[in-house]
Motif scaffolding. Sequence first.
Motif, short mmCIF file in Angstrom:
data_model
loop_
_atom_site.label_atom_id
_atom_site.label_comp_id
_atom_site.label_asym_id
_atom_site.label_seq_id
_atom_site.Cartn_x
_atom_site.Cartn_y
_atom_site.Cartn_z
N LEU A 16 3.89 -1.24 -15.23
CA LEU A 16 3.92 -1.81 -13.89
C LEU A 16 3.02 -3.03 -13.78
CD1 LEU A 16 3.87 1.40 -11.66
CD2 LEU A 16 5.82 -0.08 -12.17
N ASN A 17 1.95 -3.09 -14.53
CA ASN A 17 1.03 -4.22 -14.47
C ASN A 17 1.58 -5.46 -15.18
OD1 ASN A 17 -0.86 -2.82 -13.01
ND2 ASN A 17 -1.89 -2.03 -14.83
N ILE A 18 2.65 -5.31 -15.97
CA ILE A 18 3.23 -6.45 -16.65
C ILE A 18 3.81 -7.45 -15.65
CG2 ILE A 18 5.10 -7.13 -18.21
CD1 ILE A 18 4.58 -4.52 -19.71
N CYS A 19 4.32 -6.95 -14.53
CA CYS A 19 4.96 -7.80 -13.53
C CYS A 19 3.95 -8.49 -12.62
CB CYS A 19 5.91 -6.97 -12.68
SG CYS A 19 7.25 -6.25 -13.64
N GLU A 20 2.70 -8.11 -12.66
CA GLU A 20 1.70 -8.70 -11.78
C GLU A 20 1.35 -10.11 -12.25
OE1 GLU A 20 0.45 -7.31 -8.96
OE2 GLU A 20 1.90 -5.74 -9.35
N ASP A 21 1.02 -10.97 -11.29
CA ASP A 21 0.63 -12.33 -11.63
C ASP A 21 -0.80 -12.33 -12.14
OD1 ASP A 21 2.96 -13.80 -10.84
OD2 ASP A 21 2.49 -13.16 -8.80
N LYS A 22 -1.00 -13.02 -13.25
CA LYS A 22 -2.32 -13.10 -13.86
C LYS A 22 -2.81 -14.54 -13.79
CE LYS A 22 -1.41 -9.36 -17.07
NZ LYS A 22 0.00 -9.10 -16.86
N ILE A 23 -4.09 -14.73 -13.96
CA ILE A 23 -4.68 -16.06 -13.92
C ILE A 23 -4.07 -16.90 -15.04
CG2 ILE A 23 -6.82 -17.35 -14.19
CD1 ILE A 23 -8.25 -14.99 -12.89
N GLY A 24 -3.62 -18.10 -14.67
CA GLY A 24 -2.99 -19.00 -15.62
C GLY A 24 -1.47 -18.96 -15.59
N ASP A 25 -0.87 -17.99 -14.89
CA ASP A 25 0.59 -17.93 -14.80
C ASP A 25 1.12 -19.06 -13.94
OD1 ASP A 25 0.58 -15.66 -16.31
OD2 ASP A 25 1.10 -14.29 -14.68
N GLU A 26 2.26 -19.60 -14.35
CA GLU A 26 2.94 -20.63 -13.57
C GLU A 26 3.73 -19.96 -12.46
OE1 GLU A 26 2.92 -24.07 -13.88
OE2 GLU A 26 1.30 -23.74 -15.31
N VAL A 27 3.71 -20.57 -11.27
CA VAL A 27 4.41 -20.03 -10.11
C VAL A 27 5.33 -21.11 -9.56
CG1 VAL A 27 4.13 -19.15 -7.77
CG2 VAL A 27 2.52 -18.48 -9.52
N GLU A 28 6.57 -20.74 -9.29
CA GLU A 28 7.52 -21.64 -8.65
C GLU A 28 8.11 -20.90 -7.46
OE1 GLU A 28 11.68 -23.98 -9.52
OE2 GLU A 28 10.44 -23.34 -11.21
N ASP A 100 8.40 -25.39 -0.55
CA ASP A 100 8.72 -25.31 -1.97
C ASP A 100 7.49 -25.77 -2.72
OD1 ASP A 100 11.37 -24.71 -1.26
OD2 ASP A 100 11.92 -26.82 -1.26
N LEU A 101 7.04 -25.00 -3.71
CA LEU A 101 5.85 -25.41 -4.44
C LEU A 101 5.88 -24.94 -5.87
CD1 LEU A 101 3.42 -23.02 -4.85
CD2 LEU A 101 3.34 -23.28 -2.42
N ASN A 102 5.19 -25.69 -6.71
CA ASN A 102 4.93 -25.34 -8.10
C ASN A 102 3.42 -25.33 -8.26
OD1 ASN A 102 7.65 -25.35 -8.81
ND2 ASN A 102 7.61 -27.55 -9.22
N GLY A 103 2.93 -24.37 -9.01
CA GLY A 103 1.49 -24.31 -9.22
C GLY A 103 1.11 -23.28 -10.25
N THR A 104 -0.18 -23.04 -10.33
CA THR A 104 -0.75 -22.12 -11.29
C THR A 104 -1.66 -21.14 -10.57
OG1 THR A 104 -0.79 -23.94 -12.88
CG2 THR A 104 -2.07 -22.00 -13.44
N VAL A 105 -1.61 -19.89 -10.97
CA VAL A 105 -2.50 -18.88 -10.40
C VAL A 105 -3.90 -19.12 -10.97
CG1 VAL A 105 -3.01 -16.42 -10.23
CG2 VAL A 105 -0.65 -17.21 -10.14
N THR A 106 -4.87 -19.36 -10.08
CA THR A 106 -6.23 -19.64 -10.53
C THR A 106 -7.18 -18.48 -10.28
OG1 THR A 106 -6.75 -20.67 -8.41
CG2 THR A 106 -6.01 -22.12 -10.18
#
Length: 135
Positions: A16-28, A100-106
């Motif tokens: 279940l934790n595989i689907c969680e967003d982690k620091i450094g993941d790209e988000v669109e 609409d946004l593109n970014g990175t989880v910090t």
Amino acid sequence: MFKKLSLFFLIIFSSLNICEDKIGDEVEINSGVVTALTCATDAQRTGNLNLLSDCPLAEVNSGYVVFDVAEKKFYSISDKSNKKIYLFEMEKAFGGGRIDLNGTVTDVINGIPVVETKEYSIVPKPKAGNFKGCL
């Protein structure tokens, strides 16, 4: 038997934790809804997406978030981005607009991923009586 059962639950919960967003993941996020944190949690819990656009402005005391309807997740926006999204821009999209946004989880604060935006565009909510289509 107990070891097999505990191993089974360990595998299930760790997957279940595989689907969680982690620091450094790209988000669109495409057509994300700007709403208050309390309304986003209620919509995520109940599955009623009308709560996102019907959110009263008084709920904003809990903070602005962007709800990704496709992923059914919400993100907080970092104020330390190169492409900073200002509060007045968030207010334009609140209650019926989209972002609409593109970014990175910090960072992840209280289980909410904080996104540093690289690019974004905001479509403000339409003004009342603005629809001129055929009825």
